[in-house]
Design a protein around this motif. Structure first.
Motif, PDB file in Angstrom:
ATOM      1  N   LYS A  72       0.818  -1.209   0.000  1.00 46.49           N
ATOM      2  CA  LYS A  72       0.000   0.000   0.000  1.00 46.49           C
ATOM      3  C   LYS A  72       0.858   1.267   0.000  1.00 46.49           C
ATOM      4  O   LYS A  72       1.827   1.377   0.732  1.00 46.49           O
ATOM      5  N   HIS A  73       0.440   2.212  -0.842  1.00 48.14           N
ATOM      6  CA  HIS A  73       1.131   3.494  -0.983  1.00 48.14           C
ATOM      7  C   HIS A  73       0.143   4.617  -0.676  1.00 48.14           C
ATOM      8  O   HIS A  73      -0.949   4.657  -1.259  1.00 48.14           O
ATOM      9  N   GLN A  74       0.533   5.541   0.215  1.00 49.19           N
ATOM     10  CA  GLN A  74      -0.279   6.720   0.495  1.00 49.19           C
ATOM     11  C   GLN A  74       0.025   7.774  -0.569  1.00 49.19           C
ATOM     12  O   GLN A  74       1.197   8.121  -0.812  1.00 49.19           O
ATOM     13  N   VAL A  75      -1.022   8.275  -1.217  1.00 46.35           N
ATOM     14  CA  VAL A  75      -0.840   9.189  -2.348  1.00 46.35           C
ATOM     15  C   VAL A  75      -1.886  10.303  -2.317  1.00 46.35           C
ATOM     16  O   VAL A  75      -2.882  10.235  -1.607  1.00 46.35           O
ATOM     17  N   ILE A  76      -1.637  11.313  -3.148  1.00 46.32           N
ATOM     18  CA  ILE A  76      -2.653  12.308  -3.461  1.00 46.32           C
ATOM     19  C   ILE A  76      -2.610  12.517  -4.970  1.00 46.32           C
ATOM     20  O   ILE A  76      -1.523  12.541  -5.574  1.00 46.32           O
ATOM     21  N   ALA A  77      -3.765  12.598  -5.594  1.00 45.96           N
ATOM     22  CA  ALA A  77      -3.820  12.800  -7.044  1.00 45.96           C
ATOM     23  C   ALA A  77      -3.412  14.237  -7.361  1.00 45.96           C
ATOM     24  O   ALA A  77      -4.020  15.180  -6.873  1.00 45.96           O
ATOM     25  N   LYS A  78      -2.369  14.401  -8.151  1.00 46.23           N
ATOM     26  CA  LYS A  78      -1.894  15.745  -8.498  1.00 46.23           C
ATOM     27  C   LYS A  78      -2.431  16.219  -9.844  1.00 46.23           C
ATOM     28  O   LYS A  78      -2.555  17.418 -10.080  1.00 46.23           O
ATOM     29  N   ASP A  79      -2.754  15.296 -10.712  1.00 43.72           N
ATOM     30  CA  ASP A  79      -3.268  15.696 -12.035  1.00 43.72           C
ATOM     31  C   ASP A  79      -3.940  14.496 -12.684  1.00 43.72           C
ATOM     32  O   ASP A  79      -3.625  13.345 -12.365  1.00 43.72           O
ATOM     33  N   TYR A  80      -4.893  14.784 -13.554  1.00 43.66           N
ATOM     34  CA  TYR A  80      -5.505  13.706 -14.334  1.00 43.66           C
ATOM     35  C   TYR A  80      -5.894  14.263 -15.702  1.00 43.66           C
ATOM     36  O   TYR A  80      -6.167  15.456 -15.863  1.00 43.66           O
ATOM     37  N   GLN A  81      -5.902  13.373 -16.675  1.00 48.71           N
ATOM     38  CA  GLN A  81      -6.203  13.753 -18.055  1.00 48.71           C
ATOM     39  C   GLN A  81      -7.555  13.165 -18.448  1.00 48.71           C
ATOM     40  O   GLN A  81      -7.830  11.988 -18.209  1.00 48.71           O
ATOM     41  N   LEU A  82      -8.397  14.013 -19.073  1.00 49.48           N
ATOM     42  CA  LEU A  82      -9.711  13.575 -19.531  1.00 49.48           C
ATOM     43  C   LEU A  82      -9.755  13.593 -21.054  1.00 49.48           C
ATOM     44  O   LEU A  82      -9.062  14.388 -21.704  1.00 49.48           O
ATOM     45  N   HIS A  83     -10.595  12.728 -21.627  1.00 50.27           N
ATOM     46  CA  HIS A  83     -10.812  12.739 -23.073  1.00 50.27           C
ATOM     47  C   HIS A  83     -11.475  14.066 -23.444  1.00 50.27           C
ATOM     48  O   HIS A  83     -12.420  14.500 -22.771  1.00 50.27           O
ATOM     49  N   PRO A  84     -11.012  14.741 -24.498  1.00 51.85           N
ATOM     50  CA  PRO A  84     -11.546  16.073 -24.821  1.00 51.85           C
ATOM     51  C   PRO A  84     -13.021  16.098 -25.214  1.00 51.85           C
ATOM     52  O   PRO A  84     -13.664  17.146 -25.128  1.00 51.85           O
ATOM     53  N   VAL A  85     -13.568  14.968 -25.621  1.00 49.86           N
ATOM     54  CA  VAL A  85     -14.970  14.924 -26.045  1.00 49.86           C
ATOM     55  C   VAL A  85     -15.833  14.163 -25.039  1.00 49.86           C
ATOM     56  O   VAL A  85     -16.867  14.652 -24.578  1.00 49.86           O
ATOM     57  N   ARG A  86     -15.411  12.963 -24.668  1.00 51.50           N
ATOM     58  CA  ARG A  86     -16.245  12.092 -23.830  1.00 51.50           C
ATOM     59  C   ARG A  86     -16.047  12.311 -22.338  1.00 51.50           C
ATOM     60  O   ARG A  86     -16.822  11.806 -21.530  1.00 51.50           O
TER      61      ARG A  86
END
Length: 211
Positions: A72-86
């Motif tokens: 197990k790794h403790q993390v925080i989401a720093k960035d995410y990429q989304l599909h430009p249309v969907r």
């Protein structure tokens, strides 16, 4: 350090666009864990569970656990990429969180007592300047929101960061000014009335002076 979510993951040895497309066809997402002076770790996480976690809100302001084959790794989401249309999630970057660390995160602003706000009762409008505030906070006590009380806000008032009761150990990244979070915009009719009253007062003063 409490976690708000946990995602099961596997180490990933394939990289590149072709490999990413193949993973998504299998219901998996490419992601990476980095930071804490350790090598970056490419992983895969499940699309469905990740999407649900993201849409619950506060994804980038919560400590999470990534379970990689039992480790197990403790993390925080720093960035995410989304599909430009969907708007499908395409990739997530996670930052390792060490015990006792201080993080820089965007904390949402929550407004309370709107129904009791004098400025809104008189026809004013709540103008939100900042929906979130960038804060330096302890990793083990990230606030869910910054609460701003509108119970005494009048038309024309500006509500600054100094009006917020900040959690212990938390401070905004902007420290050189008392920046505005929201204002109560006065209704146009009220402005006209005030200007009319000022004009009448000036005329009365002129009449008294001439007498």
């Amino acid at each position: 350090m409490a976690s708000s979510y946990e995602l099961k993951a596997s180490a990933r040895d394939r990289v590149g666009k072709g490999a990413a497309r193949a993973l998504r066809r299998e219901g998996l997402l490419p992601a990476v864990i980095y930071g804490d002076k350790k090598p970056a770790l490419p992983i895969t996480i499940p699309v469905k569970e990740t999407t649900i976690t993201l849409h619950k809100g506060g994804f980038t302001a919560q400590i999470g656990t990534i379970n990689i084959d039992g480790e197990k790794h403790q993390v925080i989401a720093k960035d995410y990429q989304l599909h430009p249309v969907r708007d499908d999630v395409l990739h997530v970057d996670f930052l390792r969180v060490a015990k006792g660390a201080t993080l820089t995160v965007e904390i949402p602003v929550q407004f309370i007592n709107e129904e009791d706000c004098p400025g809104l009762k008189k026809g004013g409008v709540l103008n939100i300047v900042r929906h979130t505030v960038e804060m330096n906070v302890p990793a083990d006590s990230i606030p869910e929101a910054l609460v701003l009380d509108l119970a005494k806000a009048e038309p024309g008032d500006s509500l600054h960061i100094s009006a917020v009761d900040l959690p212990e150990g938390a401070e905004p990244t902007i420290t050189d000014r008392d920046f505005t979070i929201a204002t109560i915009a006065a209704p146009a009719g009220m402005k006209e009335t005030d200007e009319g009253e000022e004009a009448e007062g000036a005329e009365e003063g002129e009449e008294e002076a001439s007498e």
